[in-house]
Motif scaffolding. Structure first.
Motif: not given
Length: 125
Positions: A1-11, A13-31
């Motif tokens: 199984d794979v767990q994915l935890q996203a963060s970094g969203g928010g409000l 204004q147009a023209g602005g910036s945000l950075r989303l992050s995702c922490a992954a854990s659990g099983s690994t795969f070749d491709d």
């Protein structure tokens, strides 16, 4: 199984910036591809961007090319989405996702095997 935890969203204004992050854990795969989908109110889920595990290639939806940048820190099992020049139409719930296999384009929804809980991004005009 794979767990994915996203963060970094928010409000922002147009023209602005945000950075989303995702922490992954659990099983690994070749491709696999790890990246981001989004779903705007009343719309279907849309693939935004992904990184291929095989060679680190990155792929973007046309709607975000030139504005969004995906990156990863494999040592930390983290994936990031830097979103610049945000537009009101970028407003959506953003999901960190994993699709098993080798991809040369942003995968479609049916190709996604694991979904994290979403993080809300709201861009005001």
């Amino acid at each position: 199984d794979v767990q994915l935890q996203a963060s970094g969203g928010g409000l922002v204004q147009a023209g602005g910036s945000l950075r989303l992050s995702c922490a992954a854990s659990g099983s690994t795969f070749d491709d696999y591809a790890i990246g981001w989908f989004r779903q705007a109110p009343g719309k279907e889920r849309e693939g935004v961007s992904c990184i291929s595990s095989s060679d680190g290639s990155t792929y973007y939806a046309d709607s975000v090319k030139g504005r969004f940048t995906i990156s990863s820190d494999n040592a930390k099992n983290m994936v990031y989405l830097q979103m610049n020049s945000l537009k009101p139409e970028d407003t959506a719930v953003y999901y960190c996702v994993v699709g098993i296999g080798r991809f040369t384009v942003v995968p479609s929804e049916v190709d996604i095997d694991y979904w994290g809980k979403g993080t809300q991004v709201t861009v005001s005009s």
